[in-house]
Every structure is written in C-alpha cells, then in structure tokens.
Design a protein around this motif. Structure first.
Motif, PDB file in Angstrom:
ATOM      1  N   VAL A 234      22.730  56.296  34.395  1.00  0.00           N
ATOM      2  CA  VAL A 234      22.337  57.152  33.208  1.00  0.00           C
ATOM      3  C   VAL A 234      21.160  57.321  33.387  1.00  0.00           C
ATOM      4  CG1 VAL A 234      21.022  56.373  31.820  1.00  0.00           C
ATOM      5  CG2 VAL A 234      23.248  55.053  32.533  1.00  0.00           C
ATOM      6  N   TYR A 235      20.006  57.030  35.015  1.00  0.00           N
ATOM      7  CA  TYR A 235      18.915  57.477  34.930  1.00  0.00           C
ATOM      8  C   TYR A 235      20.039  58.760  35.109  1.00  0.00           C
ATOM      9  CZ  TYR A 235      14.807  59.450  37.640  1.00  0.00           C
ATOM     10  OH  TYR A 235      13.873  59.849  37.744  1.00  0.00           O
ATOM     11  N   GLY A 236      20.709  59.414  36.011  1.00  0.00           N
ATOM     12  CA  GLY A 236      20.313  60.617  36.469  1.00  0.00           C
ATOM     13  C   GLY A 236      20.797  61.569  35.699  1.00  0.00           C
ATOM     14  N   VAL A 237      21.855  61.025  34.448  1.00  0.00           N
ATOM     15  CA  VAL A 237      22.171  61.697  33.446  1.00  0.00           C
ATOM     16  C   VAL A 237      20.924  62.323  32.896  1.00  0.00           C
ATOM     17  CG1 VAL A 237      23.504  61.835  31.832  1.00  0.00           C
ATOM     18  CG2 VAL A 237      24.574  62.063  33.999  1.00  0.00           C
ATOM     19  N   MET A 238      19.876  61.549  32.647  1.00  0.00           N
ATOM     20  CA  MET A 238      19.717  62.071  31.362  1.00  0.00           C
ATOM     21  C   MET A 238      17.295  62.106  31.800  1.00  0.00           C
ATOM     22  SD  MET A 238      20.287  60.481  29.049  1.00  0.00           S
ATOM     23  CE  MET A 238      19.084  61.180  28.297  1.00  0.00           C
ATOM     24  N   ALA A 239      17.632  61.743  33.143  1.00  0.00           N
ATOM     25  CA  ALA A 239      16.507  63.146  34.289  1.00  0.00           C
ATOM     26  C   ALA A 239      16.902  64.199  34.497  1.00  0.00           C
ATOM     27  CB  ALA A 239      16.332  62.246  35.808  1.00  0.00           C
ATOM     28  N   TYR A 240      17.839  64.419  34.528  1.00  0.00           N
ATOM     29  CA  TYR A 240      18.903  65.824  34.668  1.00  0.00           C
ATOM     30  C   TYR A 240      18.454  66.567  33.034  1.00  0.00           C
ATOM     31  CZ  TYR A 240      22.089  69.998  35.237  1.00  0.00           C
ATOM     32  OH  TYR A 240      22.351  70.976  35.714  1.00  0.00           O
ATOM     33  N   SER A 241      19.136  66.164  32.742  1.00  0.00           N
ATOM     34  CA  SER A 241      19.134  66.477  30.805  1.00  0.00           C
ATOM     35  C   SER A 241      17.996  67.134  30.508  1.00  0.00           C
ATOM     36  CB  SER A 241      19.705  65.835  30.311  1.00  0.00           C
ATOM     37  OG  SER A 241      18.792  65.510  28.895  1.00  0.00           O
ATOM     38  N   VAL A 242      16.602  66.296  30.778  1.00  0.00           N
ATOM     39  CA  VAL A 242      15.175  66.825  30.463  1.00  0.00           C
ATOM     40  C   VAL A 242      14.968  67.360  31.364  1.00  0.00           C
ATOM     41  CG1 VAL A 242      13.501  65.613  30.380  1.00  0.00           C
ATOM     42  CG2 VAL A 242      14.963  64.045  29.813  1.00  0.00           C
ATOM     43  N   SER A 243      14.731  67.978  33.003  1.00  0.00           N
ATOM     44  CA  SER A 243      14.305  68.330  33.063  1.00  0.00           C
ATOM     45  C   SER A 243      15.335  69.977  33.074  1.00  0.00           C
ATOM     46  CB  SER A 243      14.979  68.330  34.759  1.00  0.00           C
ATOM     47  OG  SER A 243      16.383  68.515  34.928  1.00  0.00           O
ATOM     48  N   ALA A 244      16.980  69.796  32.136  1.00  0.00           N
ATOM     49  CA  ALA A 244      17.394  71.513  31.908  1.00  0.00           C
ATOM     50  C   ALA A 244      16.740  71.449  30.419  1.00  0.00           C
ATOM     51  CB  ALA A 244      18.593  70.716  32.355  1.00  0.00           C
ATOM     52  N   ARG A 245      16.586  71.054  29.568  1.00  0.00           N
ATOM     53  CA  ARG A 245      16.028  70.858  28.717  1.00  0.00           C
ATOM     54  C   ARG A 245      14.127  71.110  28.647  1.00  0.00           C
ATOM     55  NH1 ARG A 245      19.140  66.518  25.182  1.00  0.00           N
ATOM     56  NH2 ARG A 245      17.499  67.317  23.296  1.00  0.00           N
ATOM     57  N   THR A 246      13.710  71.386  29.453  1.00  0.00           N
ATOM     58  CA  THR A 246      12.392  70.991  29.976  1.00  0.00           C
ATOM     59  C   THR A 246      11.319  72.688  28.473  1.00  0.00           C
ATOM     60  OG1 THR A 246      12.127  71.180  31.356  1.00  0.00           O
ATOM     61  CG2 THR A 246      10.125  71.399  31.378  1.00  0.00           C
TER      62      THR A 246
ATOM     63  N   VAL B  60       9.717  63.391  20.479  1.00  0.00           N
ATOM     64  CA  VAL B  60      10.412  63.147  21.728  1.00  0.00           C
ATOM     65  C   VAL B  60      11.021  63.056  22.409  1.00  0.00           C
ATOM     66  CG1 VAL B  60      10.380  64.709  24.430  1.00  0.00           C
ATOM     67  CG2 VAL B  60       9.308  65.725  22.450  1.00  0.00           C
ATOM     68  N   ARG B  61      10.290  61.481  23.327  1.00  0.00           N
ATOM     69  CA  ARG B  61      10.610  59.935  23.375  1.00  0.00           C
ATOM     70  C   ARG B  61      11.578  59.186  23.036  1.00  0.00           C
ATOM     71  NH1 ARG B  61       5.902  56.894  23.667  1.00  0.00           N
ATOM     72  NH2 ARG B  61       6.713  56.069  21.465  1.00  0.00           N
ATOM     73  N   ASN B  62      11.650  59.879  21.809  1.00  0.00           N
ATOM     74  CA  ASN B  62      12.885  58.691  20.594  1.00  0.00           C
ATOM     75  C   ASN B  62      14.452  59.606  20.993  1.00  0.00           C
ATOM     76  OD1 ASN B  62      10.798  56.804  20.160  1.00  0.00           O
ATOM     77  ND2 ASN B  62      10.994  57.723  17.935  1.00  0.00           N
ATOM     78  N   LEU B  63      14.108  61.246  20.844  1.00  0.00           N
ATOM     79  CA  LEU B  63      15.172  61.900  21.154  1.00  0.00           C
ATOM     80  C   LEU B  63      15.776  61.927  22.190  1.00  0.00           C
ATOM     81  CD1 LEU B  63      16.075  65.210  20.149  1.00  0.00           C
ATOM     82  CD2 LEU B  63      14.234  65.905  22.317  1.00  0.00           C
ATOM     83  N   VAL B  64      15.319  61.512  23.646  1.00  0.00           N
ATOM     84  CA  VAL B  64      15.588  60.964  25.018  1.00  0.00           C
ATOM     85  C   VAL B  64      16.626  60.062  24.401  1.00  0.00           C
ATOM     86  CG1 VAL B  64      15.244  61.126  26.849  1.00  0.00           C
ATOM     87  CG2 VAL B  64      14.151  63.506  26.097  1.00  0.00           C
TER      88      VAL B  64
ATOM     89  N   ALA C 237      12.637  59.972  29.107  1.00  0.00           N
ATOM     90  CA  ALA C 237      11.738  60.363  28.434  1.00  0.00           C
ATOM     91  C   ALA C 237      10.115  60.090  28.402  1.00  0.00           C
ATOM     92  CB  ALA C 237      11.983  58.986  27.266  1.00  0.00           C
ATOM     93  N   ARG C 238       9.657  59.108  28.865  1.00  0.00           N
ATOM     94  CA  ARG C 238       8.733  59.371  29.646  1.00  0.00           C
ATOM     95  C   ARG C 238       7.927  60.576  29.970  1.00  0.00           C
ATOM     96  NH1 ARG C 238       3.926  56.099  30.267  1.00  0.00           N
ATOM     97  NH2 ARG C 238       3.432  56.688  32.237  1.00  0.00           N
ATOM     98  N   ARG C 239       8.458  60.915  31.113  1.00  0.00           N
ATOM     99  CA  ARG C 239       8.375  62.503  31.247  1.00  0.00           C
ATOM    100  C   ARG C 239       8.464  63.544  30.846  1.00  0.00           C
ATOM    101  NH1 ARG C 239      12.068  62.798  35.835  1.00  0.00           N
ATOM    102  NH2 ARG C 239      11.491  60.874  36.611  1.00  0.00           N
ATOM    103  N   ALA C 240       9.332  63.034  29.341  1.00  0.00           N
ATOM    104  CA  ALA C 240       9.398  64.506  28.665  1.00  0.00           C
ATOM    105  C   ALA C 240       8.681  64.451  27.993  1.00  0.00           C
ATOM    106  CB  ALA C 240      10.775  64.328  27.419  1.00  0.00           C
ATOM    107  N   THR C 241       7.518  63.193  27.888  1.00  0.00           N
ATOM    108  CA  THR C 241       6.239  63.352  26.483  1.00  0.00           C
ATOM    109  C   THR C 241       5.664  64.014  27.624  1.00  0.00           C
ATOM    110  OG1 THR C 241       5.832  61.445  27.450  1.00  0.00           O
ATOM    111  CG2 THR C 241       7.170  61.163  25.335  1.00  0.00           C
ATOM    112  N   LYS C 242       5.515  63.968  28.276  1.00  0.00           N
ATOM    113  CA  LYS C 242       4.144  64.686  29.443  1.00  0.00           C
ATOM    114  C   LYS C 242       4.947  66.334  29.364  1.00  0.00           C
ATOM    115  CE  LYS C 242       2.480  60.555  30.434  1.00  0.00           C
ATOM    116  NZ  LYS C 242       3.585  59.606  31.436  1.00  0.00           N
ATOM    117  N   VAL C 243       5.400  66.712  28.890  1.00  0.00           N
ATOM    118  CA  VAL C 243       5.478  68.047  29.373  1.00  0.00           C
ATOM    119  C   VAL C 243       4.684  68.446  28.952  1.00  0.00           C
ATOM    120  CG1 VAL C 243       7.491  70.085  28.979  1.00  0.00           C
ATOM    121  CG2 VAL C 243       8.265  68.227  29.422  1.00  0.00           C
ATOM    122  N   ASP C 244       4.107  70.100  29.587  1.00  0.00           N
ATOM    123  CA  ASP C 244       3.347  70.766  29.075  1.00  0.00           C
ATOM    124  C   ASP C 244       3.818  72.122  28.342  1.00  0.00           C
ATOM    125  OD1 ASP C 244       0.934  72.946  28.822  1.00  0.00           O
ATOM    126  OD2 ASP C 244      -0.132  71.671  30.608  1.00  0.00           O
TER     127      ASP C 244
END
Lengths: 117, 910
Positions: free
Chosen positions: B803-815, B831-835, B895-902
């Motif tokens: 689960v982590y792998g897929v979500m992390a990949y998805s977040v990085s792909a959707r940066t 954003v967090r809720n989205l992820v 999800a936390r990483r996604a919220t940190k996107v600049d």
C-alpha cells in the motif's frame, strides 16, 4: 638557483604544494586553466612548471572535492573557456593550507639554515 | 591551427569515461593547447616548434590517463544486446541476458535486496512446510513396494477415540489371515513398554510383538542372525540396532545370548538394520507373537481380547477397492465364528477398513494442519509475489526509455520479454537459493515446536515424528526449484508484458524517463492497484485464519482443568507382575520423602489422551444399560494430590480396601447424566470392565461426587467418569503422581531410589510435570496458531509495504498536479485527504474482498478450531479494523509528503 629536475619536482609538488598553488591563484578571481599554468610559471620565475597533463587532473580533483568550481563562460566573439573559481570550502582549505605551509617553511628554514651564519 | 582533439582522445581512450564528460575534457584541453600554440607563435617560434611545445603539454602518452584515472569515474561499457531472434543464438543470448540481468540488478542493490529477501522468506517458508509434508505424506516408506502395504482397521478408525476399536484379537486375526484372497501376507504387531530386567540398571524398552509374517511382509531383514519363523515358540527375541550397540557393544556373537524382559528370558536370534525402529519409530526389541501367552495366558485364544494392529500386503494386481470389497465377506465369516459382544461394536461398523499404509500413519488432523499451513504459506508467497511484481512495475516505468530505445534499435518484443523474464527468474532463483538455506535452518525450528503426541499409549497415529524422518531431500529441492521458477514467472510476467507493449515514439519523446511516467500510465497504476488490493484481501484471509487459531488457543488454555497442574510430577511405575502391596508400600515411602505434600497411584492421569473405559448398569434403572464411562482406579489420596474438588459425599479412605463394602465415586458429568435432579449418593451401579465387558461385578455403592477432569483430549470436554478405590483392586496401577515443591530431577532420583529398594527391576518412565503435559495437549493448536500467526504477520507487513509503495509512487507521479492544486488555493489538509482517500478506497475494496475470501476459506479450519466458530464475527471485525489501521498508516506517510510539496518547485519540475 639551478632549475630542479622537472619530473622530481612534479612528484614533490603533487604531494602537497600543488594544491596550495592553485587555490592561491584562484583566491583573487576566477581563472582558466592556461592562465593558471602561465601564472605559476611566471611568478616562480620559471622554477615551477605545470603542463596540461598534470594540471587538469589536479583541477578536476579539486573540483570534485568541492574546493573550486569550474564554469564554461562564453564571451562575444571568442570560443568558450572554462573558468575556475574558489568555493567557500576552498577558501577555508586555502587558509588552513597556507598556515600549515608557512609554519612548515619556517620550520625547515630554522633547521636547514647554515649553523655558523 | 592544428586539430589537437585526436591527440587528446587517443590518450583518454582506455579510460572509458562517460561520453559527455570526455567531450568536455577534450574541449578544455584542446583550448589549452590552442593557447599554448598561439603564444609560442607570437613569441617567435616556428610553426613546427610551436606544435612541438603544445604536444609536450600532454607529456608523453601515459601521464594524462594515469592522473585522470584517479579522478574520473569510469563507466562499465554496456554490451549491446543483439536483437537476433534466430534459434542458433539461444544459448549465447541467454548467457548474455543472464549477465546483463545480474548487472542491472546489482546496479540497484536496494531494490534487489528487498526483492530477494521477500522471495527468500516466502520460498523458504514454503520449502520448510513442504519438507514436513513431504516426509509425512509424499516420501514412500522405506519398505519393499510400499504402495502395496495397507493397514487393516477392524472397525472404522476414530482418531478422537484413540483407535481402540480398530485393533485385533488373535483368533479374529487368524481368520482374516486364512480367509482373505486379496493379500499375499497379513501380519500383526503390538507396541508396548517392557522393562529390561536382570541388570542393575533397569531400563524401559519399547518392545514390538510381531507375528511371523511381519518382517517378510515389510521386506526387512536382519544384519546379524535371522528373523522370526512360524516355528518360533515364543522364547526368542530380535534386537534393534541401537540397543545392540548400546547394551551389547555391537557384538556379532550376540546371537544365542539371553535378554530378560519383565523377568522372562528370551534368546537373541538376530539384529535388525540401523534405522529400523518398527511401526512406532521407537522400538528397541522384538518378540514373536507366540511369546504373548508367557505374559497373559489367554491372550492368543480369547477372541474378544483385542490388543494388536494389523497390516497386509496386497497381491500383485489387486486394487485397494477390490480388497476392501472382499472384507465384507471376510468379516461376515469372522462374525459368524466369533460374534462381537453386544453393544460394543455397532452392526454397520463390523467390516474391516483398509487404508494405505502411509496415510494410516498420519493423524488426519495433523495432515489437515500441515496442508492448511502449506496453503497459508502459499498465500503468503502469493502476496510476496504481488509485492515484487509491484516493485518491478515501478521499475519498468522508470526503464521505459531503455526498452523503447532497444525496440527502436531492432529488438523484437519477444527478445525484450525474454530479457525481462530472465531478470525475474534470476531474482527468484537467488531468492529460492536463500530459501533453501532458510528452510535448512527453519525445519529444526519447526520440529522444535511440533505438535506433540508422545504419550505412553500407542496408537496408529502417535509418535508420528519418530516414525518419519523430516529432512530435506531431492524432492524438497525439486519443489524449491519449481517454486522459484513458478514464482519468477508469476511476478515477472505481468510487468514484462507491460514493458514490452511499448509505444516507442511516446516513450522516446518523454523527458529522461522516471518522473513523467506516472502521467502516462493510468493503466499501469490500475494494475498495481489490483495487485495491492489482492494483497490486502489475501493477507486479511490469512490474518482471520491466524486470529481464529489464536482465539482457539486462548480458549483451550483457559479451559477449566478441574485440577491444579502446578507442582505436580507424574511418572509411570509399572511392572506386569507388581502386586497391590508393592504400590501401597511404594506410596508410603514416597509420601514420607521430605518435601512431598501428597502422592497417589492411579490407573490413569488427566490429559493422557487415552484411559481405561468401562460400561455400567445402574440398579433399578432399566433405561441405563451398559452406558460408557471412563474407569479410574485410584489410591485414596488421588483427589488431594491432584487438587480435584469434592462436590458431595466423601472421597476414598484407607478403610475402603479389600473386605470392606465396595464404593465408587462419580464425576459431575456422570452424576448429571445418570442422575439428573437426583442425589446419586447411596445409589448402586455395576461396572463391566474392558476389554471384555462381561465380568460379572457386584453392585457398588456411590459415596461421593467430584469435579470433572479431562482425561482424553482437552477439546472433548468433560465425559462421565467412574472412580473406584485402588485398595479394592480391579485394575493394575501404573501412574504415580506426586505433589511437591522439590525440583523434578531431585524428586525423580529420590522416588527411583525408594522404588528400587522395593523391586530392583522397576524403572521410572514417562516422567513429566503436569505443566508439560498441559502444554503438550495444546501443542497442535499452538503450533498452527504460531505458524499461521507468523505467516499472517509476514503477509500484513508485505501488504502494508505494498500500500505504501503504491501511494508513494502515486504521490510522486502526481507532484505537479498537487502543486497546481496547492497553487490554486487547496489547503494541505485537502491534499492529505485526497491521498488518504485514494489509498483507503483501494484498501477498503481489498478488505471487502478479503472478508469474502476469509468467509469462504476459514471453514477449512473448522476441524482444528476450538470454542470459536469459523466465521466468528468479532475476529472478522477485529482483523478488518487492524488492516484499516495498517492501511491508514501506510497512506499517512505519502499523504504527509504530499502536503509538503512546494508548488513553485513542483511546477518548475517539468
């Protein structure tokens, strides 16, 4: 002063002083490789000589260590040249090496000076 | 101006610096030489001189390369993968694929390590479990044509009842041997402990009493001397290899010497080969069946004294079903000559049942357990495959350009596919190899927590792990190899197929690969989603299974035992000819030992799995006719020693001995069953004692009721039990139980000393604390619970990583997308809720599928569960909740990483 055997000097320099020479020359401003080579030769009155084969590997090594930074610079009407400048780290290293070198030379002099002078 | 570049390139050639870097070096040096040349000319040199000076700057042929070597990183040359599809190159191609695959994998040590580790764990666990399954169920027994061997159960075997009804009496066995037409040979054997006597160090030996056809039937011969013949009159013995070495120093002159068993002398006629320990896997010595009357006079002539098991060898060309059909007639003939006593064997169960020898050696419950574990560990491997496949898919996305380039250069799809499959197989083979190591290490571990069934009583199923040698053999290695191969194909094929379907134009147009891949791969992502959903579903099913088993174990461990197992030591003090006085005297001496709080003798002790039984009639109660009860002959202090509560009336006293009126006690279950709503005290019953149920015993008065204690399997719960006083003997004593605070070894030594003073031929055997026995009876449930728990835990971790792998990949792909959202005013919490929403949707679908799967498969566990239904709602709910928590955690980090996107960096990145 007779010119020291070039190959031996090469080796000696590589051991330590070469880095100091280059860093010193870059302290004031950025220079390109040929300029560095000429400056070393002229300022040492021809005693110290670097050819390209030993100078550039040395530059690359210093660059890799992050002490100097090379950049291609284009000027109107000229071919582009690679200029090297001292980095922040390089500046610190230079200060340190210079200190060591001076105390080293002073020490050598104290020992090597003719005793009955 | 001369062109310096060839001079420079020539000197750099052997360094193999990356092309772009080399280009830069060449340019810079050429510049230098230009400067040097120009200056020489301007200072008045000729062109030739200037040229000389410039070239001198390069200082010979070697210096530059040598100096640069220390600074510049060299790149290994990538060999070209030739795009041929001709068969001739098959082997060469494969070799090249392998080498290339190995290099590619080594370049990403992190990925390779995780993949290999996951696979090694999965394949290793499978190999370990398979090792046991192989030893128990697959490997042929070490006898001549083992497929012809069958076990003949007199009546259908019931593993929960200790197999008693399936053994034979000698007259019935003789009829079977004579009347059948299906077998070349029929043989009987019985296993029981006998004491080696006539020495100063009495020892309990496991003795197998075998009919004369036994050894020829198995195809086993002696290494010294001969086996039994039909002429042997019962005064001969065969030694096992171990006993021969231990007691006789391997002396070949042993034939003709005498061995004393239970104070009777036998002449040694032969020695059996090493490794042969009879049907129990524990036998030390063999006697012919003709020796039995020397111990029990009527044993060969009483048709109702059933005491041994029967095996047979099918004739060539006779099928099992055919032989089974014949049993109908044989049993009719036997029944006609020796009618079964009324009510002991129901009519429809009088036909002998044939079972292949091998499967008759393994308790069906044990077989079920291991097949269940094999299935469970297979599921865990499937999850591991899904995880590795996911890793490969992510990697494939990053390697799109590489494949596109190859395809553009002429590699066929098949060729690319082969390259990728080779890489996967390489991974799985390395994983498999480590798996073998894990299994080698894991099998002894597995055996150390194996289900224990080492009671003194011997059934067809007990001592399973003594009989079978659990080790790795070529079959296990073959399984391991095949599994690795299958695994490699399973996790490699999908990503490989995806990668080989490649739009060259699209792929090459992309940036440097990697970051952009996600946007072009909605389909890819959905495949990964399916994989992760499947992982969640499978691990949920495993977890529910583990949860149910753990639940069962806890319930089993909290069963009210009815006695206090702490500080209780039990042992067998048995000699066939020991008189009641011996037991009374021994008990007095043991009770007098310092530190002993209480001690008692009895025929049975709790939780032994098997115990003597009787049927009873009740005075004035026609409705109760030969009702079955457990039959327990106990010395007066038995209840005090074990801590069994007295509920009504009184327990036995020293006055309840021969001459006084006979008295009995009931347990609560018997009181409730036979006297519901009545006071049983003062009522009279008449027991008929096994094996014949025909002894005309007088009526006995009931004087008390005691608490229920489990004598059989803990799972069975309380059954009606009848206690009689050992001082009014009806049955022989065996078990000494001592309650004391002394440590086991010291107490054992003290008891042995006292017993030897009374009779120097009686050893103490089967010494066990009651705590150990309680642990033994829960060992199978614990074994399954521990293993299933371990596999499920592994599955849970893998699914979490998935689960982590897929979500992390998805977040990085959707940066970029996230950056735009943030730039347009979305809050970090949005954003967090989205992820998390995306991840949890996936997880919930998986959990729903998993609940359905679990609902369908946990019924397989039903036979090994205790006190909990296969669809126990709290377990299902709890496990679902656990998985939700794990999935939430696994989503939370990306999800936390996604919220940190600049937003600025994200938008600039493309």
């Amino acid at each position: 002063m007779s010119p020291i055997n070039e190959q031996r000097l090469d080796r000696e320099l590589k051991k330590g002083s070469a880095e100091l020479l280059i860093l010193s020359l870059l302290e004031a401003r950025a220079r390109h490789g040929y300029e560095i080579r000429k400056l070393i030769e002229t300022r040492s009155d021809g005693v110290l000589k670097f050819n390209a084969a030993s100078l550039y590997p040395l530059l690359y090594r210093l660059e890799k260590r992050g002490w100097i930074e090379g950049k291609w610079v284009e000027k109107a009407g000229q071919r582009r040249r690679r200029f090297y400048k001292l980095t922040k780290d390089g500046r610190k290293v230079l200060a340190a090496q210079r200190g060591i070198w001076e105390s080293f030379v002073a020490a050598i002099n104290r020992v090597a000076r003719p005793e009955n002078a | 101006m001369p062109d310096w570049k060839p001079h420079i390139r020539q000197r750099l050639a052997r360094l193999q610096i990356a092309p772009t870097r080399e280009q830069a070096i060449v340019e810079e040096l050429a510049q230098h030489l230009d400067d040097c040349y120009a200056e020489s000319l301007s200072s008045g040199a000729t062109e030739a001189e200037a040229y000389q000076r410039a070239v001198a700057e390069l200082s010979g042929k070697e210096l530059l390369a040598r100096e640069l070597q220390r600074v510049e990183r060299q790149v290994a040359p990538e060999p070209l993968i030739h795009g041929t599809n001709r068969r001739i190159n098959m082997v060469a191609d494969m070799w090249q694929d392998l080498r290339f695959g190995a290099r590619t994998l080594l370049k990403q040590p992190g990925f390779t390590l995780i993949a290999v580790l996951t696979l090694a764990l999965g394949i290793g666990a499978n190999t370990a479990i398979f090792t046991v399954v192989n030893a128990l169920l697959l490997r042929p027994l070490p006898y001549r044509q083992p497929e012809q061997l069958v076990k003949v159960f007199r009546t259908p075997p019931d593993p929960t009842k200790g197999m008693l009804p399936s053994i034979w009496s000698y007259p019935r066995f003789e009829m079977l041997r004579r009347q059948n037409r299906s077998f070349t040979q029929v043989a009987g054997f019985n296993q029981s402990p006998y004491n080696l006597t006539g020495t100063d160090a009495p020892e309990q030996l496991w003795m197998e009493m075998a009919s004369d056809g036994y050894f020829p039937l198995l195809g086993v011969n002696t290494i010294v001397g001969r086996t039994f013949t039909a002429e042997d009159a019962g005064e001969v013995a065969l030694l096992g290899y171990g006993l021969w070495q231990r007691r006789y120093g391997g002396d070949p002159q042993v034939v003709g010497r005498t061995i004393e068993l239970d104070k009777l002398a036998f002449t040694i006629v032969g020695v059996l080969p090493p490794g042969f320990r009879g049907q129990s896997g524990t036998a030390d010595v063999w006697l012919p069946m003709m020796a039995a009357p020397r111990f029990v006079r009527t044993i060969l002539t009483d048709p109702d004294d059933h005491w041994f098991q029967v095996i047979a060898r099918l004739k060539d060309g006779v099928a099992l079903a055919q032989a089974q059909a014949e049993m109908q007639q044989v049993s009719a003939e036997i029944e006609q000559k020796y009618p079964s006593p009324p009510d002991t064997v129901p009519g429809n169960a009088k036909v002998p049942v044939l079972e292949p020898f091998q499967s008759a050696k393994v308790d069906p419950a044990l077989k079920t357990s291991f097949l269940l574990l094999l299935a469970a560990v297979g599921l865990a491997l499937l999850i591991a495959c899904a995880n590795v496949a996911n890793l490969l898919l992510a990697r494939a996305a990053a390697r799109r350009r590489e494949f596109a380039l190859r395809a553009a250069l002429g590699a066929s799809r098949l060729r690319l596919l082969r390259q990728l499959i080779t890489e996967s197989l390489l991974l799985s083979m390395v994983g498999g190899a480590f798996g073998v190591l894990l299994a080698r290490w894991g099998v002894p571990l597995l055996m150390s927590i194996r289900p224990r069934d080492n009671t003194q009583f011997w059934t067809s199923y007990s001592h399973t792990f003594d009989f079978f040698t659990v080790n790795l053999d070529w079959r296990v290695l073959g399984f391991n190899f095949a599994l690795a191969l299958l695994t490699g194909l399973l996790f490699g094929l999908l990503p490989a197929l995806q990668s080989s379907f490649i739009n060259i134009n699209e792929a090459l147009k992309e940036g440097a690969g990697g970051s952009g891949a996600g946007f072009h791969g909605p389909r890819k992502l959905s495949v990964r989603n399916v994989l992760v959903g499947g992982e969640i579903a499978l691990s949920l099913a495993l977890l529910v299974g583990a949860g149910l088993m753990i639940n069962s174990l806890l319930r089993l461990q909290s069963v009210n035992l009815g006695f206090a197992p702490e500080n209780l030591l039990t042992m067998t003090v048995y000699s066939r000819d020991a008189k009641p006085e011996f037991y009374e005297q021994a008990l007095e001496r043991v009770q007098a030992l310092p530190g002993v709080e209480a001690a008692s003798f009895s025929r049975n002790t709790p939780l032994l799995g098997r115990y003597a039984r009787a049927v009873i009639d009740i005075e004035g109660r026609a409705d109760i006719n030969r009702a079955g009860v457990g039959f327990h002959s106990v010395s007066p202090d038995y209840f005090k020693t074990l801590g069994i509560a007295l509920l009504r009336g009184r327990v036995f006293t020293a006055q309840d001995r021969v001459g006084a009126p006979r008295v009995a006690l009931l347990n609560q279950a018997a009181a409730e069953k036979f006297f519901p709503g009545e006071d049983p005290i003062g009522k009279r019953i008449r027991p008929y004692v096994t094996p014949k149920y025909q002894t005309a015993e007088p009526y006995i008065e009931i004087v008390g009721v005691v608490a229920d204690v489990p004598y059989g399997r803990l799972e069975e719960g309380a059954a009606p039990d009848l206690y009689v006083s050992a001082l009014q003997p009806t049955d022989q004593m065996r078990m000494l139980t001592v309650r004391s605070g002394i440590d086991t070894a010291a107490l054992t030594a003290a008891v042995q000393r006292e017993v030897l003073r009374l009779d120097r031929n009686i050893p103490l055997t089967a010494i066990q604390t009651m705590k150990e026995r309680v642990a033994d009876v829960t060992s199978r449930t614990r074994f399954i619970a521990v293993l299933l728990g371990a596999f499920a835990g592994l599955a849970l971790v893998l699914a979490g990583i998935g689960v982590y792998g897929v979500m992390a990949y998805s977040v990085s792909a959707r940066t970029r997308e996230i950056g735009i959202r943030l730039a347009l005013g979305a809050q970090p919490s949005d954003v967090r809720n989205l992820v998390i929403g995306q991840g949890m949707r996936l997880a919930l679908v998986g959990i729903a599928a998993g609940l359905l799967t679990a609902f369908a498969v946990t019924r397989l566990l039903r036979t090994v569960l205790f006190g909990v239904s296969a669809t126990d709602p709290p377990t299902f709910a709890g496990i679902a909740l656990l998985l939700i928590c794990v999935a939430l955690t696994a989503c939370w980090i990306p999800a936390r990483r996604a919220t940190k996107v600049d937003p600025i960096i994200a938008l600039r990145s493309e």
